[in-house]
Design an enzyme around this catalytic site. Sequence first.
Site, PDB file in Angstrom:
ATOM      1  N   GLY A  52     124.286 -80.423  43.534  1.00  0.00           N
ATOM      2  CA  GLY A  52     125.035 -81.802  43.554  1.00  0.00           C
ATOM      3  C   GLY A  52     124.416 -83.004  43.594  1.00  0.00           C
ATOM      4  O   GLY A  52     125.021 -84.251  43.269  1.00  0.00           O
ATOM      5  N   ASP A 108     125.362 -84.958  47.805  1.00  0.00           N
ATOM      6  CA  ASP A 108     126.381 -85.659  47.007  1.00  0.00           C
ATOM      7  C   ASP A 108     127.512 -86.014  47.924  1.00  0.00           C
ATOM      8  O   ASP A 108     128.278 -87.158  47.876  1.00  0.00           O
ATOM      9  CB  ASP A 108     126.676 -85.000  45.961  1.00  0.00           C
ATOM     10  CG  ASP A 108     127.089 -83.634  45.933  1.00  0.00           C
ATOM     11  OD1 ASP A 108     126.900 -83.067  47.108  1.00  0.00           O
ATOM     12  OD2 ASP A 108     127.696 -82.836  45.001  1.00  0.00           O
ATOM     13  N   ASP A 111     132.210 -82.728  53.115  1.00  0.00           N
ATOM     14  CA  ASP A 111     133.597 -82.134  53.192  1.00  0.00           C
ATOM     15  C   ASP A 111     133.857 -81.822  54.649  1.00  0.00           C
ATOM     16  O   ASP A 111     134.231 -82.709  55.745  1.00  0.00           O
ATOM     17  CB  ASP A 111     134.205 -81.214  52.314  1.00  0.00           C
ATOM     18  CG  ASP A 111     134.082 -81.545  50.792  1.00  0.00           C
ATOM     19  OD1 ASP A 111     134.096 -82.790  50.592  1.00  0.00           O
ATOM     20  OD2 ASP A 111     134.094 -81.039  49.880  1.00  0.00           O
ATOM     21  N   GLY A 113     131.430 -80.583  56.492  1.00  0.00           N
ATOM     22  CA  GLY A 113     130.092 -80.793  57.229  1.00  0.00           C
ATOM     23  C   GLY A 113     129.286 -79.746  57.657  1.00  0.00           C
ATOM     24  O   GLY A 113     128.573 -79.721  57.978  1.00  0.00           O
ATOM     25  N   LEU A 116     126.000 -79.759  55.762  1.00  0.00           N
ATOM     26  CA  LEU A 116     124.628 -80.545  56.314  1.00  0.00           C
ATOM     27  C   LEU A 116     124.516 -80.104  57.857  1.00  0.00           C
ATOM     28  O   LEU A 116     123.211 -80.228  58.489  1.00  0.00           O
ATOM     29  CB  LEU A 116     125.191 -81.933  56.711  1.00  0.00           C
ATOM     30  CG  LEU A 116     125.059 -82.926  55.396  1.00  0.00           C
ATOM     31  CD1 LEU A 116     125.291 -84.209  55.515  1.00  0.00           C
ATOM     32  CD2 LEU A 116     123.281 -83.084  55.103  1.00  0.00           C
ATOM     33  N   LYS A 139     134.138 -87.327  53.020  1.00  0.00           N
ATOM     34  CA  LYS A 139     135.705 -87.012  53.293  1.00  0.00           C
ATOM     35  C   LYS A 139     135.860 -87.032  54.896  1.00  0.00           C
ATOM     36  O   LYS A 139     136.116 -85.649  55.222  1.00  0.00           O
ATOM     37  CB  LYS A 139     136.329 -85.980  52.500  1.00  0.00           C
ATOM     38  CG  LYS A 139     136.185 -86.084  51.048  1.00  0.00           C
ATOM     39  CD  LYS A 139     136.777 -84.664  50.356  1.00  0.00           C
ATOM     40  CE  LYS A 139     136.622 -84.634  48.798  1.00  0.00           C
ATOM     41  NZ  LYS A 139     136.928 -83.574  48.270  1.00  0.00           N
ATOM     42  N   ARG A 173     129.418 -82.643  35.495  1.00  0.00           N
ATOM     43  CA  ARG A 173     128.442 -83.062  36.648  1.00  0.00           C
ATOM     44  C   ARG A 173     127.747 -84.598  35.847  1.00  0.00           C
ATOM     45  O   ARG A 173     127.367 -85.336  36.768  1.00  0.00           O
ATOM     46  CB  ARG A 173     127.330 -82.047  36.847  1.00  0.00           C
ATOM     47  CG  ARG A 173     127.838 -81.002  37.599  1.00  0.00           C
ATOM     48  CD  ARG A 173     126.410 -80.255  38.190  1.00  0.00           C
ATOM     49  NE  ARG A 173     126.657 -78.953  38.886  1.00  0.00           N
ATOM     50  CZ  ARG A 173     127.203 -78.869  39.912  1.00  0.00           C
ATOM     51  NH1 ARG A 173     127.147 -79.574  40.885  1.00  0.00           N
ATOM     52  NH2 ARG A 173     127.229 -77.405  40.448  1.00  0.00           N
TER      53      ARG A 173
END
Length: 190
Positions: A52, A108, A111, A113, A116, A139, A173
């Site tokens: 992404g 990108d 959401d 998390g 990450l 978000k 994309r």
Amino acid sequence: MNEIPQIPVDKKLVRVLIDSAAIEHRVVQLADRISSDYAGKSPLLVVGILKGSFIFLADLCRRLNIPHHVDFIALSSYGMEGTGSGAVRMVMDLKIDIKNRHLLVVEDISDTGYTLDYLLRNLAARQPASLRCCSLLSKPSLRKVDIEIDYTGFEIPDIWVVGYGLDYRETYRTLPYIAEYRIDDMGRGE
Ligand code: PRP
């Protein structure tokens, strides 16, 4: 829509949420902040999460005015699409040794998390000199784990978005803007 789509008119693309001019403006702001923050700490290693991040990372890096290197990592979530089960696995690792390097992870969208959170823990164990992250979209309403995003482009509501690297089942994309995509209650494109 206020821009000509690259694909035929598609009724599932509800509206342009962030147009290309707004994206470009924000990317320049982020690149300026990052360049300033990492002055004297270069070469920065920019790590993109595939797939992404590829368009955002390319635009962001071309706006940096500090020396930097680029590498990529590919992650995959277990479970059904959109369920946010929290299980993440590495599909492709970095090619560069990151010990004592200054790292900036580029994503990108964040959401839950989980992605990450997993990646930052994994990379931290390799003893980089520093470790920060940048997410174009976030978000906050979907967050399941408490992650600190150092550089955020835009906070958005809980809607499905496509374009500028983001997909619905690998489509859309390469749209030059970020659009809301309509999915039905079963999580399918209508
Ligand atoms: C998306 C996105 C992030 C992740 C964020 O990746 O690119 O990597 O989900 O979700 P989270 O915060 O809930 O973990 P996806 O699995 O769709 O793969 P892709 O990047 O190849 O589209």
